[in-house]
Motif scaffolding. Structure first.
Motif, PDB file in Angstrom:
ATOM      1  N   GLU A 130       0.863  -1.176   0.000  1.00  0.00           N
ATOM      2  CA  GLU A 130       0.000   0.000   0.000  1.00  0.00           C
ATOM      3  C   GLU A 130       0.899   1.225   0.000  1.00  0.00           C
ATOM      4  O   GLU A 130       2.034   1.177   0.462  1.00  0.00           O
ATOM      5  CB  GLU A 130      -0.911   0.016   1.235  1.00  0.00           C
ATOM      6  N   ASN A 132       1.071   3.792   1.747  1.00  0.00           N
ATOM      7  CA  ASN A 132       1.505   4.338   3.038  1.00  0.00           C
ATOM      8  C   ASN A 132       2.456   3.396   3.778  1.00  0.00           C
ATOM      9  O   ASN A 132       2.848   3.676   4.905  1.00  0.00           O
ATOM     10  CB  ASN A 132       0.293   4.612   3.927  1.00  0.00           C
ATOM     11  N   LEU A 133       2.846   2.302   3.132  1.00  0.00           N
ATOM     12  CA  LEU A 133       3.698   1.315   3.789  1.00  0.00           C
ATOM     13  C   LEU A 133       5.119   1.358   3.242  1.00  0.00           C
ATOM     14  O   LEU A 133       5.364   1.846   2.140  1.00  0.00           O
ATOM     15  CB  LEU A 133       3.121  -0.091   3.612  1.00  0.00           C
ATOM     16  N   GLU A 134       6.060   0.848   4.026  1.00  0.00           N
ATOM     17  CA  GLU A 134       7.465   0.798   3.653  1.00  0.00           C
ATOM     18  C   GLU A 134       7.964  -0.630   3.763  1.00  0.00           C
ATOM     19  O   GLU A 134       7.424  -1.428   4.530  1.00  0.00           O
ATOM     20  CB  GLU A 134       8.282   1.717   4.562  1.00  0.00           C
ATOM     21  N   TRP A 151       5.622  -5.496   4.239  1.00  0.00           N
ATOM     22  CA  TRP A 151       5.227  -4.094   4.137  1.00  0.00           C
ATOM     23  C   TRP A 151       4.648  -3.665   5.475  1.00  0.00           C
ATOM     24  O   TRP A 151       3.718  -4.290   5.980  1.00  0.00           O
ATOM     25  CB  TRP A 151       4.191  -3.904   3.030  1.00  0.00           C
ATOM     26  N   VAL A 152       5.224  -2.591   6.060  1.00  0.00           N
ATOM     27  CA  VAL A 152       4.776  -2.128   7.369  1.00  0.00           C
ATOM     28  C   VAL A 152       4.666  -0.608   7.357  1.00  0.00           C
ATOM     29  O   VAL A 152       5.208   0.068   6.483  1.00  0.00           O
ATOM     30  CB  VAL A 152       5.748  -2.553   8.494  1.00  0.00           C
ATOM     31  N   ASP A 153       3.952  -0.065   8.361  1.00  0.00           N
ATOM     32  CA  ASP A 153       3.925   1.388   8.475  1.00  0.00           C
ATOM     33  C   ASP A 153       5.225   1.872   9.105  1.00  0.00           C
ATOM     34  O   ASP A 153       6.028   1.087   9.601  1.00  0.00           O
ATOM     35  CB  ASP A 153       2.711   1.887   9.262  1.00  0.00           C
ATOM     36  N   HIS A 154       5.445   3.179   9.082  1.00  0.00           N
ATOM     37  CA  HIS A 154       6.734   3.733   9.501  1.00  0.00           C
ATOM     38  C   HIS A 154       7.026   3.465  10.970  1.00  0.00           C
ATOM     39  O   HIS A 154       8.174   3.279  11.361  1.00  0.00           O
ATOM     40  CB  HIS A 154       6.780   5.234   9.228  1.00  0.00           C
ATOM     41  N   GLN A 157       8.490   0.041  11.320  1.00  0.00           N
ATOM     42  CA  GLN A 157       9.840   0.013  10.756  1.00  0.00           C
ATOM     43  C   GLN A 157      10.844   0.631  11.725  1.00  0.00           C
ATOM     44  O   GLN A 157      11.941   0.115  11.911  1.00  0.00           O
ATOM     45  CB  GLN A 157       9.888   0.733   9.414  1.00  0.00           C
ATOM     46  N   ASN A 190       7.988   9.492  12.226  1.00  0.00           N
ATOM     47  CA  ASN A 190       7.673   9.964  10.879  1.00  0.00           C
ATOM     48  C   ASN A 190       8.917  10.521  10.176  1.00  0.00           C
ATOM     49  O   ASN A 190       8.904  11.610   9.602  1.00  0.00           O
ATOM     50  CB  ASN A 190       6.581  11.027  10.918  1.00  0.00           C
TER      51      ASN A 190
END
Length: 222
Positions: A130, A132-134, A151-154, A157, A190
């Motif tokens: 997605e 918004n994921l990294e 894939w994860v959100d910030h 991570q 962020n």
């Protein structure tokens, strides 16, 4: 005028013989009038062309154009965010001039043989992506591959980032400041470093960092 590799003032550097997918570098780097560094490359199909060094290293140029004709770009992902993520991943592992190479390529962090091409990477990692994921390595001491990546959100991570190898406190986000001799506490939110102050007592510094982890991450990292 051609420049030797030591004279080039660029963080993106290649040398004769370096390979990037189907392309092999066949000349030294040349700085063009527009300020970009370029070099001559020879494709496996026998065609030669001039390519921007930055685009080679980022993985944006992989052939003379023959690969595109073979349908390798029918996925329609050229110049998209996933391809940019892929290019940065490869650069961190392969290019000593890339920011972050010390924590990746220099430590032996590489990527799966299949991921030498974007198509192989995307075949493994398309599911779950997605905007918004990294990309994140589950075990930060192992390389990039389907089994070790997600894939994860910030926030996740940041949580999963390993301690720096020069860490002296034993706790991420707590380091000894060489100028004042105090323990500096910080946390990344962020993509921004939030400073939490300086403290003489290490236990207090660790406690403050853990409180921040609970506040921003929802759990204590270590």
């Amino acid at each position: 005028m051609k420049l030797t590799i030591n004279e080039v003032n660029s963080k993106y550097k290649v040398a004769i013989g370096d390979r990037f997918s189907r392309l092999e570098v066949t000349s030294e780097m040349i700085k063009s009038k527009d300020g970009h560094y370029r070099c001559e490359v020879k494709c496996d199909c026998g065609t030669t062309k001039i390519a921007k060094v930055r685009q080679l290293i980022k993985g944006f140029v992989v052939s003379c154009g023959c690969k595109r004709l073979e349908g390798d770009y029918k996925h329609g992902m050229y110049k998209t965010r996933p391809m940019s993520i892929y290019g940065h991943m490869k650069a961190r592992c392969d290019n000593p001039s890339e920011a972050g190479y010390q924590e990746y390529g220099e430590r032996g962090i590489g990527y799966d043989e299949k991921w030498k091409t974007f198509q192989g990477f995307w075949e493994d990692m398309q599911e779950g992506y997605e905007d918004n994921l990294e990309i994140d390595r589950i075990d930060p001491n192992k390389g990039y591959c389907k089994e070790n990546c997600r894939w994860v959100d910030h926030v996740i991570q940041c949580f999963n980032t390993r301690k720096r190898k020069d860490n002296t406190s034993g706790k991420s986000g707590v380091s000894l400041n060489s100028k004042n001799g105090l323990w500096e506490v910080y946390i990344n939110i962020n993509s921004q470093r939030v400073r939490l102050g300086f403290h003489e007592d290490l236990e207090l510094a660790i406690h403050i960092r853990e409180e921040a982890e609970l506040k921003y991450y929802g759990f204590i990292k270590e």
